[in-house]
Design a protein around this motif. Sequence first.
Motif, mmCIF file in Angstrom:
data_model
loop_
_atom_site.group_PDB
_atom_site.id
_atom_site.type_symbol
_atom_site.label_atom_id
_atom_site.label_comp_id
_atom_site.label_asym_id
_atom_site.label_seq_id
_atom_site.Cartn_x
_atom_site.Cartn_y
_atom_site.Cartn_z
ATOM 1 N N ARG A 247 0.831 -1.212 0.000
ATOM 2 C CA ARG A 247 0.000 0.000 0.000
ATOM 3 C C ARG A 247 0.863 1.260 0.000
ATOM 4 O O ARG A 247 0.503 2.282 -0.601
ATOM 5 N N VAL A 248 2.001 1.202 0.666
ATOM 6 C CA VAL A 248 2.939 2.333 0.641
ATOM 7 C C VAL A 248 3.438 2.566 -0.783
ATOM 8 O O VAL A 248 3.490 3.708 -1.263
ATOM 9 N N ILE A 249 3.800 1.500 -1.475
ATOM 10 C CA ILE A 249 4.286 1.619 -2.858
ATOM 11 C C ILE A 249 3.206 2.210 -3.757
ATOM 12 O O ILE A 249 3.480 3.055 -4.621
ATOM 13 N N GLY A 250 1.956 1.789 -3.572
ATOM 14 C CA GLY A 250 0.856 2.300 -4.385
ATOM 15 C C GLY A 250 0.697 3.801 -4.254
ATOM 16 O O GLY A 250 0.571 4.520 -5.263
ATOM 17 N N THR A 251 0.718 4.289 -3.022
ATOM 18 C CA THR A 251 0.620 5.735 -2.798
ATOM 19 C C THR A 251 1.832 6.463 -3.390
ATOM 20 O O THR A 251 1.692 7.523 -4.016
ATOM 21 N N GLY A 252 3.012 5.877 -3.230
ATOM 22 C CA GLY A 252 4.219 6.501 -3.754
ATOM 23 C C GLY A 252 4.191 6.649 -5.262
ATOM 24 O O GLY A 252 4.551 7.710 -5.805
ATOM 25 N N LEU A 253 3.753 5.627 -5.968
ATOM 26 C CA LEU A 253 3.680 5.688 -7.431
ATOM 27 C C LEU A 253 2.707 6.767 -7.899
ATOM 28 O O LEU A 253 3.007 7.542 -8.818
ATOM 29 N N SER A 254 1.540 6.836 -7.280
ATOM 30 C CA SER A 254 0.541 7.839 -7.665
ATOM 31 C C SER A 254 1.069 9.250 -7.440
ATOM 32 O O SER A 254 0.894 10.142 -8.281
ATOM 33 N N MET A 255 1.742 9.454 -6.317
ATOM 34 C CA MET A 255 2.254 10.779 -5.997
ATOM 35 C C MET A 255 3.391 11.195 -6.936
ATOM 36 O O MET A 255 3.566 12.392 -7.221
ATOM 37 N N LEU A 256 4.169 10.235 -7.435
ATOM 38 C CA LEU A 256 5.210 10.553 -8.412
ATOM 39 C C LEU A 256 4.603 11.178 -9.666
ATOM 40 O O LEU A 256 5.104 12.176 -10.195
ATOM 41 N N VAL A 257 3.521 10.571 -10.143
ATOM 42 C CA VAL A 257 2.859 11.074 -11.354
ATOM 43 C C VAL A 257 2.248 12.456 -11.106
ATOM 44 O O VAL A 257 2.401 13.382 -11.921
ATOM 45 N N ILE A 258 1.557 12.610 -9.986
ATOM 46 C CA ILE A 258 0.887 13.884 -9.668
ATOM 47 C C ILE A 258 1.902 15.011 -9.504
ATOM 48 O O ILE A 258 1.760 16.094 -10.094
ATOM 49 N N CYS A 259 2.940 14.777 -8.717
ATOM 50 C CA CYS A 259 3.940 15.821 -8.451
ATOM 51 C C CYS A 259 4.732 16.178 -9.708
ATOM 52 O O CYS A 259 5.054 17.352 -9.935
ATOM 53 N N GLY A 260 5.061 15.181 -10.530
ATOM 54 C CA GLY A 260 5.795 15.446 -11.759
ATOM 55 C C GLY A 260 5.022 16.354 -12.695
ATOM 56 O O GLY A 260 5.586 17.279 -13.308
ATOM 57 N N THR A 261 3.728 16.124 -12.800
ATOM 58 C CA THR A 261 2.876 16.954 -13.662
ATOM 59 C C THR A 261 2.794 18.386 -13.132
ATOM 60 O O THR A 261 2.896 19.356 -13.899
#
Length: 463
Positions: free
Chosen positions: A96-110
């Motif tokens: 679940r930690v990895i899932g949140t981390g991946l989503s936040m990478l995409v959001i923050c990069g944009t």
Amino acid sequence: MEDIEKNQNPLATEKEGRLIAKFAIPAIISMLVSSLYNIVDQIFIGQGVGMLGNAATNIAFPISIICTATALLLGIGSASNYNLESGAGRKEDACRVIGTGLSMLVICGTIIAVCVLLFLNPLLQLFGVTENVLPYARDYAGITAWGIPFLILTTGGNHMIRADRSPTYSMVCMLTGAVINTILDPTFIFVFHWGIKGAAWATVIGQIISGAMVIVYFLRFRKMDLKKEMLRPRMKRFKMIASLGMASCINQIAMAVVQITMNNTLRHYGAVSAYGADIPLACVGVISKVNMVFMAIAIGISQGCQPIWGFNYGAGLYHRVRKTYTTAFQYAFLVGVVFFLGFQFFPEQIVGIFGTGSKEYFRFASRYFRIFMFMTFLNGIQPMSSGFFTSIGKAKLGIVVSLTRQVFFLLPLILIFPAFMGIDGVMYAGPIADGAAAVVAIGYAVRELRMMKGLEEKCDCAG
């Protein structure tokens, strides 16, 4: 059940030296490849565009640092939590930690890409651009902004891939993008005559391909049991990620602040020196990229050890944590000695790789190399130790150690010394900050290792 899992996991059973080689070598190659994006651009821009092109990449460099800071906050934070939770037997929480981390990478990069494109000119002025360098910096930074989401996804995602025990795939991700960038750079600059714009587009294309490979890994090749619903960001998980990723993030942000301050200091004091404003900006841009190669190796050692430290600390196998740290320390010191010798004896030859320049250009670059980089043999200890503290869950200590060189020592010195010594003050600030930061890092590390030894002895007595 947890004991059986520990005994079956190679992180808990395989020899520490072999594990370090298995995880650190791909991590080092990945970090070197990551730094190659900037270095290859610097070399071809220096050869094809000239000194002002080199100065432009230096001005745009804080944007790259900010992207790396975001990626490390989410990537290292997610990977560290994943290994600690896995070592403690909580597999679902780890995923679940990895899932949140991946989503936040995409959001923050944009978000960062949009901000750079909207506020490009004010940012370049803040970063210390001169009138001569501005057109080149605007072209380079404006184009590379389109690759920011993929750069952040690649940098952060590769930490999670290594945590999933796939260091080779992580390495291949970074290597593929870098090879493509290296091929396209001379093609776009010398064949198509696109100049600095060609170097920027080569970088973006390489980043897009590396980012796509990270996505493919989590869709098809992952070992972890990551489900679709786990990708929904959760504040609780984000706080966990931020607590362990903050040290690396703050270190990068501090680097950006120092870089911006240094650019403005060099512009001001360079203008009243024999070198002028543009030569110091160009030289420091080249030297900072060369230093990235050394730091890539030192940080790669730390990142390769992160799964070993985290899992074994979570599993209570403190002797393995201690052994891994002392071995990593020796490697980081040895690499530092090699680079120290290169910086002291071959500065002109190194700078010459990045293009030609005037006699004053090479004279300033050689002095800067020999003075500013004098403590290189100790420079790998601080980032390696900061990563160690983060990996074992000591987030606050990791933050303190990560701030020592950039914020506590270097930033004040580059503001104070030039007031008395002119542009030379920037040079002498470097070795003093490096030496002080190494002493602090070693002191804290020795304390933590002794505490682990004490815990070990208590367990032996209880047994």
